[in-house]
Each structure stands twice: as C-alpha cells, then as structure tokens.
Motif scaffolding. Structure first.
Motif, short mmCIF file in Angstrom:
data_model
loop_
_atom_site.label_atom_id
_atom_site.label_comp_id
_atom_site.label_asym_id
_atom_site.label_seq_id
_atom_site.Cartn_x
_atom_site.Cartn_y
_atom_site.Cartn_z
N PHE A 86 -2.96 9.89 2.25
CA PHE A 86 -3.10 8.55 2.44
C PHE A 86 -3.55 8.32 3.92
O PHE A 86 -3.91 6.89 4.14
N SER A 106 5.54 6.09 3.82
CA SER A 106 6.09 5.04 3.53
C SER A 106 7.45 5.26 3.22
O SER A 106 7.88 6.29 2.63
N LYS A 150 0.98 1.79 -1.80
CA LYS A 150 -0.24 0.89 -1.93
C LYS A 150 -1.21 1.52 -1.16
O LYS A 150 -1.29 1.61 0.15
N SER A 151 -2.49 1.79 -2.00
CA SER A 151 -3.65 2.50 -1.08
C SER A 151 -4.98 2.22 -1.86
O SER A 151 -4.79 2.04 -3.03
N ASN A 152 -5.97 2.17 -1.15
CA ASN A 152 -7.38 2.29 -1.97
C ASN A 152 -7.64 3.76 -2.23
O ASN A 152 -8.80 3.70 -2.59
#
Length: 299
Positions: free
Chosen positions: A15, A19, A25-27
């Motif tokens: 990513f 975290s 949360k990622s695209n």
C-alpha cells in the motif's frame, strides 16, 4: 512467532504506507488471500453517516446473485469498539430484508458486508482470505532451516507486491519454499540453486501443488537474464559453509541482474549490501523464539 514487523513491511510494500490500526483504507486492490496477515477485504459500494442511510441505499440496490449480509464489527476495528452479536444480527437482518434479490445464508454467491468505522458506515462486497499457505506446509521435500510458508509468502509479496509484468528470480532457491508461495500467487518467478538435489526437490514440491516453474542448477554468477526483482535467502546450515567473500559475490551478482533485491539473512550484512552497490530502502526482523531473521529490501 513474532511477525508483527514482517506484517508491517508487507503492508508498506502493498500500500505504500502502514498503519498502527488493525484496519487499513486504500484504493489499492489486493487479494486478501495473498497475505498471511489479512483476514478480509471490503470493496465499498456506498457509505453513510448513519445506519438508516445505509438501509435506504440498500433498498435501492439490486443483487443478481444470491447473497447474505455480514456485519464486520465482530472485533474492535481501530478506535471503533466491537458490536455485540445481537446488534450485529439485527443490522444484518435490516439490510438483508431491503436488498432486491434472493438471500441465501448457507451458500450465497456473494457476501455483502457492512461495517461501522470511525463514525461512518460502509457497505460493500466482502472477499474473505483463504489461508492457501497452510496447504503448502506439508511438502514432499523439506529442510529444517527453510523459511516457514508464512514468512516465505510475505517475503514474496514484499519483493513483488504487484505482479503484473514483473519477472523475478530466486537464485538460491533451496527446497523451493519461496517459489511455491510466489507461483501460487501468480508471480512470474524462476528458481536456481547450485545443489542438484535441492533443485530436484524444488521441482517436486512445485509439481506436488500443481504449480509450474523453472528451476535451474547453477550459481547466480551464470545468470545472463535481468529481472525486476530477486529474493535471496542467504544460504546457511550445517552443510553450507559460505564465506563472507561468497556472500559478497552473490550480492554483486545480484546487483548485475536486478534492480530490486529482498534478502533474508540471520546475520547483519549491511556493509556487504552497500559494497555490492545496493541501497537499503526498508527492513524488518522476523523472530521465532530467540531465532531472528532480517528481511532487508534493497534497490
């Protein structure tokens, strides 16, 4: 085994950041089955500030496949506390009742998920992780000093997080633990080793799991092709007495054939890595009791 740091290194490879939370949360779309550390992925279809907004949007949603709805707040997610089971079942029922389509709680064709995360509700498609690496633990040929399948899988992901168009090599492949994990994830990787017996064992291990892959006998010095990435688990055991000069030769040969190298080593070798012309860009330590392995990412 303490693999917290290895998990974080794999996360950064996938990513571009890690975290401190247990959710990210990622695209970037990653198949959760690739990672030994991911539980599931939620592909978000819509979001809302409260549950009523989610129910309203769900009522306008048509599912052409049989489905079930699962509330993913069964554990604390980041700063969001877990929801008790009765509340989760109630949420699932309210959403499931308004979706236009056929529900199937036993064998649904698609699993929809809903989750409350830091004050926002999200609804989407759940892709659960399958622990494929577990099936690779029982190989026909094994070494006591070989990487565990979990570590091997993570190392393959760190070297090749996004496999499309990437060619990789494991020039000291041993019994093929990394090869099996990488090939099972669709990574285009070839193997090589100076020991003809372990080359044979590697080929048999790949074949045992229905995987294809080239394994060639010979030293890394004889490699003429170039690769986008290389993985080297530095040779060591009672029968492998490699000298410092031998290790440096391997690293120099790697510098010639690849622009990215992931090294697994039981001893510090930063000075050799730099002498071979690489720069260390990331690293971690994977521990098993008092035994430590360093995973070093070089470019």
């Amino acid at each position: 085994m303490d693999e917290h740091d290895l998990c974080r290194l794999e996360m950064r490879a996938f990513f571009g950041f890690d975290s401190p939370s247990n959710v990210i949360k990622s695209n970037v779309k990653i198949d959760p089955s690739r990672s030994p550390f991911m539980k599931e992925r939620l592909e978000i279809l819509f979001s809302g500030s409260d549950l009523e907004e989610i129910i309203k949007q769900a009522s306008e949603f048509v599912s052409h496949k049989t489905f079930k709805v699962t509330c993913l707040n069964s554990i604390a997610l980041s700063s969001t506390p877990k929801l008790r089971q009765p509340e989760r079942r109630s949420i699932e029922r309210k959403i499931g009742e308004v979706i236009q389509g056929e529900a199937d709680l036993l064998e649904p064709e698609v699993n929809f998920g809903v989750v409350l995360l830091e004050g926002t509700w999200h609804f989407g498609i759940v892709d659960e992780s399958e622990p494929i690496w577990r099936f690779h633990m029982q190989k026909p040929h094994m070494y006591s000093t070989a990487l565990s399948t979990r570590v091997a899988r993570a190392v393959a992901n760190i070297a090749v997080p996004h496999p499309e168009g990437v060619r990789a090599i494991d020039p000291c492949c041993g019994i093929g633990t990394v090869l099996v994990e990488a090939r099972s994830m669709g990574i285009d990787i070839v193997g090589r080793d100076i020991n003809p017996l372990v080359c044979l064992g590697s080929r048999k291990n790949l074949a045992h799991f229905g995987l294809e892959g080239e394994v060639v006998k010979g030293p890394i010095a004889e490699v003429t092709d170039t690769y986008d990435a290389a993985i080297i688990d530095m040779p060591y055991n009672l029968f492998t007495h490699i000298t410092d000069e031998g290790q440096l030769d391997i690293l120099k040969a790697a510098r010639r054939i690849t622009s990215k190298l992931v090294i697994v080593t039981i001893e510090p070798m930063d000075h050799m890595i730099m002498e071979a012309g690489f720069e260390i860009v990331d690293r971690c330590v994977a521990k098993k009791g008092t035994f430590e392995r360093q995973v070093v990412v070089c470019e």
